[in-house]
Motif scaffolding. Structure first.
Motif: not given
Lengths: 169, 167, 345
Positions: A46, C48, C53, C56
């Motif tokens: 990451s 992310r 996530g 998302q």
């Protein structure tokens, strides 16, 4: 024909039997394989949080070295530019004036020293060619930039900062 | 007294089905025609539902809107028919069409004039439900039902024969 | 006529709830799909936007909303917009007849967790599924693009072909249950404690394969084969209209998963749930949860298959449908009929 390795495997061209024609066992086998991958260790790094270690021989961005007294090592001999296979290095020499001895170690110094990071292939030949220990490849890489001009690194980018002096300030 | 809900729904459905049916005939583009026809089928399915014949309604949609019209659309798309490519029909064809259509209309009117419409009895209201329909089909009308299935079978065999002929 | 306001309110709430749940599940299926793809390929998947996530789908949806909307100049504008809308509408319609749970008792009223318990539930689903192809066909044709046209033709023939085998697998199931109502089918499984998958294993496999084909999921995603048709019927679509097409696929997947759980895996029934000593309302809610867990397992199965098996070739697809599945489905019907006769005597 002589084989290079003994790993060659003859292709099985027998006609499929009933079980193979149903494909379901093969599909099941494939699904078991994909299912196993769920529990496998993920090799993803990451990036901004964790960084991959550079190898000890990594060749990254160049730096121009100074000696112990903080004087620039480079004497603008041009050997690095000659050695550079990508022709990424240009420089302009100048003569050291009296009173500048604390700035430059040799009597001749590089008034301008530029490396085009888009051309550079990070081979490290410049490092090997330098007779004055002036150029080294560090362990970072060139950050992204919006313009091509941004990849031409001048002396202010390359010189390692003096102690107590902030780079790019 | 005003109209009750059923009459309102019936009126709306009928108007839509008439408009879309006219759309089928008058539309220049074959794709629009087919789409209008699909809408017509839907409104007719709506009529079936109002007659409490839900099974018929759904089968109507599955068979006509879901399968036959898909094939129609399929063929139209494959042949790339569109409004510009519509061939000019000969004049005598138009007259022949008008005359035969008019004749059919006369026959229909003559037949319907004499017909009396018995009002629906509550007992016959459930005939469209699947259980009753099954009872009727497989008890009272089992022979015609099986005969018609043989008809379908022969049609299927014919299709297979035509399909195999090339090889 | 006395208007039962409570009834109307109940149904409106139920419809809204089911719609919202379908949309949320579809949204998170997109996330799940990418996550499953990731972990099956030894990656992490989206991580992310938000923790794990999880935001998302919102980011994706927001992106699609703000994308430029492009309608090809030579396309049929009305049909071009109708296509994705139809795909989405049809996808949402199926959830009406699925019994999401047993009845709840709220303030003396009995509330059924099924929008419409019609006595032709399965046929209704069948009808709606057969309409699903129109969205793809109209969208593909009106794009005025060769790839889209080819794709919509593929989709149409694929869905018609597999509908037959699916219907015949269902007929065998109906012969066993003797009812077209989904609620009845679930209740029968609940009372006997035997799920239909044990009664109709062959039928279930056929139904499973066909539902892969009907939802255009891999390995039957020939309609959107990205390497030969560049995405197929949604090639010319952008912005939220593309989103609708993609979303409809996930809703379809959710609904067919729920349908398979209902028809073959006992719906909201799980052994031992009825013998719990809790109030009936809690049993109902637990049953709904059970149904959702089953559904999610099926959704995972859909994804698992997608990331395992490569796509069929078109002739293979047709051969599988017509030469194998339909005869097997007929055979299954025959066996079922014989079995029922044997049991009657």
């Amino acid at each position: 024909m002589q084989t290079l390795t003994n790993r060659a495997k003859p292709v099985d061209r027998r006609p499929m039997n009933f079980l193979e024609k149903m494909y379901l066992p093969a599909i099941g086998k494939g699904m078991v394989i994909t299912f196993k991958h769920i529990f496998q260790k993920k090799p993803t790094v990451s990036y901004p949080e964790e960084k991959r270690e550079f190898s000890p021989v990594f060749r990254g961005l160049h730096i121009l070295n100074r000696d112990k007294e903080g004087r620039e090592n480079c004497t603008a001999c041009g050997l690095c530019a000659v050695a550079c296979p990508a022709e990424a290095i240009t420089m302009e020499a100048a003569e050291r004036k009296p009173g500048e001895e604390h700035l430059y170690r040799e009597e001749k110094y590089a008034a301008r020293y530029e490396i085009n990071m888009l051309r550079c292939i990070f081979c490290g030949f410049c490092e090997e060619a330098c007779p004055k220990d002036a150029i080294y490849l560090s362990e970072t890489f060139a950050p992204a930039h919006y313009k091509r001009e941004g990849f031409i690194y001048g002396k202010q980018d390359l010189l390692i900062p003096l102690p107590g002096e902030q780079k790019n300030a | 007294m005003g109209m009750n809900l059923q009459q309102v729904v019936f009126g709306i459905l009928s108007i839509i089905s008439l408009i879309t049916a006219l759309g089928v005939v008058f539309s220049k583009s074959p794709v629009t025609s087919v789409l209008c026809l699909i809408l017509t089928f839907f409104t007719i399915a709506g009529h079936y539902v109002m007659l409490n014949a839900q099974f018929l309604a759904v089968v109507h949609i599955i068979v006509y809107a879901g399968a036959i019209m898909v094939l129609f659309l399929f063929v139209i798309m494959l042949m790339n028919l569109n409004a510009e490519g519509e061939p000019q029909k000969r004049n005598w064809l138009k007259y022949a069409g008008a005359i035969s259509g008019g004749a059919l209309l006369v026959v229909l009117l003559a037949a319907l004039r004499e017909a009396s419409l018995p009002s629906l009895t509550p007992a016959s209201n459930d005939i469209g439900l699947i259980a009753n329909l099954g009872q009727t089909l497989f008890k009272t009308y089992v022979v015609p039902f099986e005969v018609s299935s043989i008809l379908f079978l022969s049609a299927m065999v014919g299709a297979v024969v035509i399909g195999k002929k090339e090889h | 006529m006395q208007v039962d306001w409570f009834f109307i309110l109940e149904k409106v709430l139920l419809i809204t709830g089911v719609l919202i749940i379908s949309l949320v599940v579809a949204m998170y299926s997109t996330w799940g799909e990418r996550k499953v793809a990731g972990i099956m390929q030894d990656r992490l998947g989206p991580n992310r936007a938000g923790p794990l996530g999880l935001l998302q789908p919102l980011a994706d949806g927001g992106k699609l909303f703000f994308k430029e909307e492009i309608i090809p100049g030579a396309s049929n504008r009305f049909l071009f917009i109708l296509g994705p809308s139809l795909a989405m509408t049809v996808a949402c319609m199926t959830s009406a007849v699925i019994p999401w749970g047993d009845t709840l008792t709220i303030a003396g009223h009995t509330v059924s967790l099924q929008v419409a318990d019609v006595n032709i539930g399965i046929l209704y689903i069948f009808g709606v599924v057969s309409l699903g192809v129109y969205g793809i066909m109209l969208g593909g044709w009106s794009s005025n693009n060769k790839f889209s046209l080819l794709s919509s033709i593929r989709a149409a023939s694929q869905i018609i072909s597999y509908e037959l085998a699916m219907g015949m697998a269902l007929i065998a199931l109906l012969m066993v249950t003797g009812s077209l109502s989904l609620k009845d089918i679930v209740e029968q499984q609940r009372q006997s404690g035997v799920w239909n998958v044990f009664v109709q294993p062959l039928g279930f496999i056929i139904f499973l394969i066909c539902s892969f084909a009907e939802t255009n999921r891999s390995p039957f995603d020939l309609a959107e084969a990205e390497n030969e048709l560049n995405g197929g019927y949604h090639l010319e679509y952008s912005s939220m209209k593309l989103g609708f097409f993609l979303f409809a696929e996930y809703i379809n997947m959710f609904i067919s998963s729920a349908l398979m759980s209902t028809l073959y895996f006992g719906g909201y029934h799980i052994w031992g749930l009825d013998s719990l000593h809790v109030s009936p309302n809690i049993v109902t809610i637990l049953g709904t949860l059970v149904l959702f867990i089953k559904t999610i397992c099926f959704i995972f199965f859909f994804m698992w298959v997608r990331w395992t098996i490569p796509r069929f070739r078109y002739d293979q697809l047709m051969r599988l449908g017509w030469n194998y599945l339909i005869p097997i489905a007929l055979l299954n019907m025959l066996i079922t009929g014989g079995w029922i006769l044997w049991h009657q005597h």
